[in-house]
Design a protein around this motif. Structure first.
Motif, PDB file in Angstrom:
ATOM      1  N   PHE A 164       0.854  -1.188   0.000  1.00 52.27           N
ATOM      2  CA  PHE A 164       0.000   0.000   0.000  1.00 52.27           C
ATOM      3  C   PHE A 164       0.892   1.241   0.000  1.00 52.27           C
ATOM      4  CE2 PHE A 164      -2.776  -3.312   1.460  1.00 52.27           C
ATOM      5  CZ  PHE A 164      -3.993  -2.997   0.876  1.00 52.27           C
ATOM      6  N   PRO A 165       0.926   1.983  -1.119  1.00 51.89           N
ATOM      7  CA  PRO A 165       1.899   3.073  -1.262  1.00 51.89           C
ATOM      8  C   PRO A 165       1.662   4.243  -0.300  1.00 51.89           C
ATOM      9  CG  PRO A 165       0.340   3.091  -3.091  1.00 51.89           C
ATOM     10  CD  PRO A 165       0.102   1.825  -2.325  1.00 51.89           C
ATOM     11  N   HIS A 166       0.430   4.386   0.204  1.00 51.51           N
ATOM     12  CA  HIS A 166       0.133   5.508   1.106  1.00 51.51           C
ATOM     13  C   HIS A 166       0.487   5.173   2.558  1.00 51.51           C
ATOM     14  CE1 HIS A 166      -3.337   2.868   1.301  1.00 51.51           C
ATOM     15  NE2 HIS A 166      -3.710   3.453   2.430  1.00 51.51           N
ATOM     16  N   LEU A 167       0.966   3.936   2.796  1.00 54.66           N
ATOM     17  CA  LEU A 167       1.336   3.516   4.144  1.00 54.66           C
ATOM     18  C   LEU A 167       2.832   3.285   4.232  1.00 54.66           C
ATOM     19  CD1 LEU A 167      -1.476   0.890   4.853  1.00 54.66           C
ATOM     20  CD2 LEU A 167      -1.445   3.305   5.505  1.00 54.66           C
ATOM     21  N   ASP A 168       3.392   3.489   5.428  1.00 55.66           N
ATOM     22  CA  ASP A 168       4.815   3.213   5.598  1.00 55.66           C
ATOM     23  C   ASP A 168       5.048   1.727   5.821  1.00 55.66           C
ATOM     24  OD1 ASP A 168       4.152   2.684   8.246  1.00 55.66           O
ATOM     25  OD2 ASP A 168       4.999   4.535   9.039  1.00 55.66           O
ATOM     26  N   LEU A 169       6.318   1.367   5.971  1.00 55.58           N
ATOM     27  CA  LEU A 169       6.687  -0.046   6.090  1.00 55.58           C
ATOM     28  C   LEU A 169       5.961  -0.713   7.256  1.00 55.58           C
ATOM     29  CD1 LEU A 169      10.320  -1.400   5.892  1.00 55.58           C
ATOM     30  CD2 LEU A 169       8.787  -2.164   7.675  1.00 55.58           C
ATOM     31  N   GLU A 170       5.984  -0.070   8.421  1.00 54.57           N
ATOM     32  CA  GLU A 170       5.387  -0.678   9.607  1.00 54.57           C
ATOM     33  C   GLU A 170       3.884  -0.905   9.440  1.00 54.57           C
ATOM     34  OE1 GLU A 170       8.805   1.892  11.262  1.00 54.57           O
ATOM     35  OE2 GLU A 170       7.533   1.787   9.497  1.00 54.57           O
TER      36      GLU A 170
ATOM     37  N   ALA B  68      12.676   1.623   8.229  1.00 56.76           N
ATOM     38  CA  ALA B  68      11.568   1.992   9.107  1.00 56.76           C
ATOM     39  C   ALA B  68      11.109   3.422   8.851  1.00 56.76           C
ATOM     40  CB  ALA B  68      11.987   1.831  10.571  1.00 56.76           C
ATOM     41  N   GLY B  69       9.800   3.598   8.795  1.00 51.30           N
ATOM     42  CA  GLY B  69       9.229   4.926   8.587  1.00 51.30           C
ATOM     43  C   GLY B  69       9.115   5.350   7.140  1.00 51.30           C
ATOM     44  N   ARG B  70       9.710   4.589   6.232  1.00 51.53           N
ATOM     45  CA  ARG B  70       9.674   4.954   4.807  1.00 51.53           C
ATOM     46  C   ARG B  70       8.335   4.568   4.188  1.00 51.53           C
ATOM     47  NH1 ARG B  70      14.847   4.301   2.258  1.00 51.53           N
ATOM     48  NH2 ARG B  70      13.753   4.253   0.251  1.00 51.53           N
ATOM     49  N   ASP B  71       7.779   5.433   3.359  1.00 55.83           N
ATOM     50  CA  ASP B  71       6.635   5.053   2.523  1.00 55.83           C
ATOM     51  C   ASP B  71       7.124   4.049   1.490  1.00 55.83           C
ATOM     52  OD1 ASP B  71       5.009   6.730   3.913  1.00 55.83           O
ATOM     53  OD2 ASP B  71       5.032   8.343   2.428  1.00 55.83           O
ATOM     54  N   THR B  72       6.358   3.011   1.255  1.00 63.44           N
ATOM     55  CA  THR B  72       6.833   1.929   0.381  1.00 63.44           C
ATOM     56  C   THR B  72       7.007   2.380  -1.062  1.00 63.44           C
ATOM     57  OG1 THR B  72       4.549   1.162   0.106  1.00 63.44           O
ATOM     58  CG2 THR B  72       5.863   0.139   1.846  1.00 63.44           C
ATOM     59  N   VAL B  73       6.341   3.474  -1.460  1.00 64.75           N
ATOM     60  CA  VAL B  73       6.485   3.952  -2.834  1.00 64.75           C
ATOM     61  C   VAL B  73       7.910   4.424  -3.102  1.00 64.75           C
ATOM     62  CG1 VAL B  73       5.841   6.359  -2.394  1.00 64.75           C
ATOM     63  CG2 VAL B  73       5.312   5.326  -4.610  1.00 64.75           C
TER      64      VAL B  73
ATOM     65  N   VAL C 164       9.942  -6.374   1.885  1.00 64.52           N
ATOM     66  CA  VAL C 164       8.832  -5.916   2.728  1.00 64.52           C
ATOM     67  C   VAL C 164       7.598  -6.787   2.490  1.00 64.52           C
ATOM     68  CG1 VAL C 164       7.259  -4.003   3.219  1.00 64.52           C
ATOM     69  CG2 VAL C 164       9.700  -3.552   2.854  1.00 64.52           C
ATOM     70  N   ALA C 165       7.334  -7.110   1.226  1.00 71.27           N
ATOM     71  CA  ALA C 165       6.175  -7.951   0.907  1.00 71.27           C
ATOM     72  C   ALA C 165       6.309  -9.325   1.564  1.00 71.27           C
ATOM     73  CB  ALA C 165       6.036  -8.093  -0.609  1.00 71.27           C
ATOM     74  N   LEU C 166       7.518  -9.884   1.552  1.00 68.39           N
ATOM     75  CA  LEU C 166       7.733 -11.179   2.191  1.00 68.39           C
ATOM     76  C   LEU C 166       7.550 -11.062   3.700  1.00 68.39           C
ATOM     77  CD1 LEU C 166       8.516 -14.136   2.144  1.00 68.39           C
ATOM     78  CD2 LEU C 166      10.928 -13.457   2.048  1.00 68.39           C
ATOM     79  N   ALA C 167       8.055  -9.985   4.288  1.00 65.97           N
ATOM     80  CA  ALA C 167       7.881  -9.771   5.725  1.00 65.97           C
ATOM     81  C   ALA C 167       6.397  -9.680   6.070  1.00 65.97           C
ATOM     82  CB  ALA C 167       8.609  -8.498   6.158  1.00 65.97           C
ATOM     83  N   ARG C 168       5.606  -9.012   5.227  1.00 72.72           N
ATOM     84  CA  ARG C 168       4.161  -8.887   5.490  1.00 72.72           C
ATOM     85  C   ARG C 168       3.474 -10.247   5.432  1.00 72.72           C
ATOM     86  NH1 ARG C 168       0.714  -5.140   1.569  1.00 72.72           N
ATOM     87  NH2 ARG C 168       1.087  -6.916   0.188  1.00 72.72           N
ATOM     88  N   VAL C 169       3.892 -11.087   4.481  1.00 77.69           N
ATOM     89  CA  VAL C 169       3.325 -12.434   4.394  1.00 77.69           C
ATOM     90  C   VAL C 169       3.683 -13.237   5.643  1.00 77.69           C
ATOM     91  CG1 VAL C 169       3.485 -14.623   3.160  1.00 77.69           C
ATOM     92  CG2 VAL C 169       3.254 -12.505   1.874  1.00 77.69           C
TER      93      VAL C 169
END
Length: 339
Positions: free
Chosen positions: A81-87, A121-126, A136-141
């Motif tokens: 989600f580009p509007h959300l940060d990594l966390e 940390a704190g970076r927007d994924t875009v 990050v996608a693997l961490a979310r899974v």
């Protein structure tokens, strides 16, 4: 225990198949686009109709809704989600677990350290690179605590050097977590590098690895072969080449070569000039198109020579090409490899 057993699993695209993945193993399913690899993953994730039985750790999960299966699914596209940060993206992976804020914060830190992304940390994924997004996608899974991990050609969209590095990281991570994993790919080198066990899928039918020992591997993605004239070696670690009147650039791998290969899926092709570097561009005309449920296979005539291009179905539906249409193409320089 998280042994995976498929008993007569199939649907209208897949012939019924039996398959067993040992607990904690990394199993690779190899086959060309359109063979049914992604369809099988979607069945296991609960995203496609199912005939047969799916048992995970002895429990029948084939009739459970997706969120109750304890299955993590990582596709080629990270879909962050580009509007959300990594966390915040990682928190989404823990939504169904009902954990407290403190427990989620602890789990985030564990995963960020595990995948080497704490510095993001704190970076927007875009703002992240392709390799960073895939981590990050693997961490979310993994945040959801899956018992089975499904990987749908997760390195296919990445620069080959980044992909090679991430493959090594994945192998170490999977061993550390002892997480039963099913990965699909059309890349034989990638399959043999990662797999504890391997099978081949063709036209929706499962076969054994023995087909790879026969020497007949025509069912795999066949690279384009470009006969080039080497013009010069550049100081930037590049080769300047000439192919059919076009100037191309490739990485200098320390030896002279006149034959270069490029995989059809590595070539970018569309109605308009693609974004990116202004080198290795070409203009061609579409002379053949074949579309299946996974990809479109296109033949493009470039200065009298045919290039085979493979375009993922999702991208094809956004910008289809017709026979006779003019097409703009791009060959990433790191995808031109000596034969």
């Amino acid at each position: 225990m998280a042994e995976l057993r498929l008993i007569g699993v199939g649907n209208r695209f897949l012939k019924p198949m039996d398959l067993t993945l040992a607990d904690g193993s990394l199993f690779v399913l190899l086959g060309p686009s359109g063979a049914g690899k992604t369809t099988l993953l979607r069945i296991l994730a609960g995203l496609a109709p199912l005939r047969g039985r799916v048992l995970l750790g002895g429990e029948e999960i084939g009739r459970l809704p997706p969120h109750c299966r304890a299955v993590g699914y990582l596709s080629q596209e990270p879909f962050l989600f580009p509007h959300l940060d990594l966390e915040a993206n990682l928190d989404l992976g823990m939504t169904r677990l009902g954990w407290s804020k403190a427990r989620r914060r602890e789990r985030r830190k564990e995963l960020m350290d595990l995948l080497g992304i704490a510095h993001l940390a704190g970076r927007d994924t875009v703002t992240l690179s392709g390799g960073e997004k895939q981590r990050v996608a693997l961490a979310r899974v993994l945040a959801s605590g899956p018992r089975l991990l499904l990987l749908d050609e997760p390195f296919n969209q990445l620069d080959f050097r980044i992909a090679r590095h991430l493959r090594a990281e994945l192998k170490i991570l999977q061993r550390k977590l002892r997480l039963t994993t099913l990965m699909v790919t059309h890349n034989l080198e990638e399959a043999r590098e990662l797999a504890d066990a391997l099978a081949v899928i063709q036209d929706g039918r499962l076969t054994t690895e023995e087909v790879l020992e026969t020497g007949d591997q025509a069912f795999l993605e066949v690279p384009n072969l470009l006969i080039c004239r080497q013009l010069r070696v550049l100081e930037e670690g590049l080769l300047e080449l000439e192919w059919e009147g076009l100037r191309l650039f490739a990485l200098d791998r320390g030896r002279p070569c006149a034959r270069f290969r490029v995989q059809p899926s590595s070539i970018v092709l569309g109605r308009t000039p693609p974004p990116g570097p202004r080198v290795n561009r070409f203009l061609g005309r579409v002379c053949a198109v074949r579309v299946n449920h996974d990809a479109a296979k296109v033949e493009c005539l470039v200065n009298g020579q045919k290039l085979r291009v493979e375009i993922r179905r999702r991208r094809w539906e956004r910008e289809p090409l017709t026979v006779g249409a003019e097409a703009h193409g791009f060959i990433p320089l790191d995808c031109l490899r000596p034969e």
